[in-house]
Enzyme design. Structure first.
Site, short mmCIF file in Angstrom:
data_model
loop_
_atom_site.label_atom_id
_atom_site.label_comp_id
_atom_site.label_asym_id
_atom_site.label_seq_id
_atom_site.Cartn_x
_atom_site.Cartn_y
_atom_site.Cartn_z
N HIS A 243 0.83 -1.20 0.00
CA HIS A 243 0.00 0.00 0.00
C HIS A 243 0.87 1.26 0.00
CE1 HIS A 243 -3.73 2.26 1.37
NE2 HIS A 243 -2.78 3.08 1.80
N GLU A 244 1.86 1.29 0.89
CA GLU A 244 2.71 2.49 0.99
C GLU A 244 3.59 2.67 -0.24
OE1 GLU A 244 2.30 4.80 2.96
OE2 GLU A 244 1.03 3.87 4.46
N HIS A 247 1.66 4.53 -2.71
CA HIS A 247 1.74 5.98 -2.49
C HIS A 247 3.06 6.54 -2.98
CE1 HIS A 247 -1.99 6.13 -0.42
NE2 HIS A 247 -1.59 5.60 0.72
#
Length: 421
Positions: A243-244, A247
């Site tokens: 997920h990170e 980003h």
């Protein structure tokens, strides 16, 4: 917090016995630009970029991202507590490569409605072999540093720890594992100056560019059942880092960080949803259709996530080719040894007999062995020596496969050893 930093966070609230609240949020909302004329112009440029990629007749290149993991530990032996093992770290790299290339085994769980728009990014995350001076790292892609803080604020991390320990982030993507980030599982800095629609044109300092993750949410319990990961459910399969990393490569939450269907992640193939998802609500309805709760950029549990979309992949390609530091990373693969170079180093050591009963001989040419360990397949140490001897007398061991770990001046090498009586 430094106002120039644009970050997204995984919020967590621990209950007793390390159980997670069922209604927690994983990240705070972040403001994105949605309606400016300038963004509409940039969006058209992005669409043109997508068309050029889709119409390309040549095979797409593979992006290679060298990784350095800074393990901030409290003085424990390697593999214990905050001083997480190389195996736990490698399990996380494996998750990244599977998820971004859509080689994850749980892709078979993707809802039928979304299978046709699943995307895969030709990317390879690799632990770096060489340090900033060109020397072989003792442990591939790992720097271990002892610290004396068992709890960190975002302010301390971004203002003090990261600038003091970051490696050249035009050559390495920096990840830090720490204990107990106050209020969060982890966070990553967005890319800047990319011209990508939806991302503010901030100028984040290179000294704070990277990802910080709580040590007990780094890695996959299914790939390496480390004790640190055993109590991390439902965030124990490495999807915090997936997920990170999304980003870090320019992806926005699927609801656009604005509730009530007023936000956008600037990808038409992710259905609009009014807010973040919880758990694994596969039948959840979005604003106009079925929600894609399995998307890595939602807030679902790790064992629910399994898909990036084609548009999300094109956003990441744009970042990798246009954003400062990200585009340089793809040109820094020289700090990752090729398989041929690995074989060349491995050929410097000869170990025999194998299979063996009670002793081993090691011949080393052009390489210096500093110490060795013998591990069983559970990662438990059954023999170690701080020096080096050409002859190793083995203890009485059960028959089976063991791993001989050799620390050398060229890095750490592993060899499978078969014990037969």
């Amino acid at each position: 917090m430094n106002s120039r930093l644009l970050m997204l966070f995984f919020i967590f609230n621990l209950l007793n016995f390390n159980l997670f609240s069922q209604d927690e949020q994983r990240c705070p909302h972040v403001s994105h630009s949605h309606n400016s004329v300038r963004n509409q112009t940039l969006y058209q440029k992005f669409l043109d970029f997508r068309r050029s990629k889709m119409n390309a007749r040549v095979s797409e290149k593979e992006y290679i991202i060298p990784i350095i993991v800074h393990v901030m530990h409290l003085g424990e032996p390697i593999g214990e507590g905050t001083n997480i093992s190389a195996e736990q770290i490698q399990s996380q790299i494996d998750v990244l490569n599977e998820d971004f290339n859509r080689r994850n085994l749980d892709q078979e769980n993707t809802l039928t409605e979304f299978e046709a728009i699943a995307g895969q990014l030709a990317i390879r995350f690799e632990l770096a072999d060489l340090d900033m001076t060109g020397n072989r790292l003792p442990e591939k892609g790992i720097q271990r540093l002892r610290v004396y803080k068992g709890q960190w604020s975002v302010q301390t991390l971004t203002d003090s720890l990261l600038p003091a320990t970051t490696w050249d982030n035009t050559r390495y993507y920096n990840i830090w594992t720490v204990k107990n980030i106050q209020g969060f599982l982890g966070f990553a800095q967005f890319p800047d100056s990319s011209g990508l629609v939806g991302l503010d044109e901030t100028y984040n300092t290179p000294a704070s560019d990277g990802m910080i993750v709580d040590y007990d949410h780094f890695g996959s319990y299914l790939k390496f059942p480390a004790p640190q990961l055993s109590n991390a459910q439902p965030f124990h399969l490495g999807r915090t880092v997936t997920h990170e990393m999304g980003h870090a490569l320019g992806l926005i939450h699927t609801w656009g960080d604005v509730n009530d269907c007023n936000g956008s992640d600037f990808c038409a193939d992710t259905p609009e949803i009014p807010s973040s998802s919880k758990g694994c609500e596969l039948d959840r309805r979005g604003c106009n259709s079925l929600a894609m709760v399995q998307n890595y950029m939602d807030y679902s549990y790790d064992d629910c996530m399994n898909i990036f979309t084609q548009c999300q992949v094109e956003r990441m390609k744009w970042i990798l080719e246009n954003s400062p530091r990200r585009k340089e990373l793809t040109q820094a693969a020289s700090i990752v040894l090729s398989s041929e170079e690995e074989k060349e180093i491995g050929a410097m050591i000869n170990i025999f007999p194998n299979p063996t009963d009670n002793q081993l001989y090691i011949q080393a040419k052009g390489i210096r062995i500093q110490e060795y360990e013998l591990l069983n397949l559970l990662g438990q140490k059954v023999l170690s020596n701080q020096g080096f001897s050409e002859r190793i007398q083995l203890p009485k061991l059960l028959e089976g496969i063991y791993i001989l770990k050799l620390k050398t001046n060229q890095g750490i090498l592993y060899r499978k050893i078969s014990i037969q009586h």
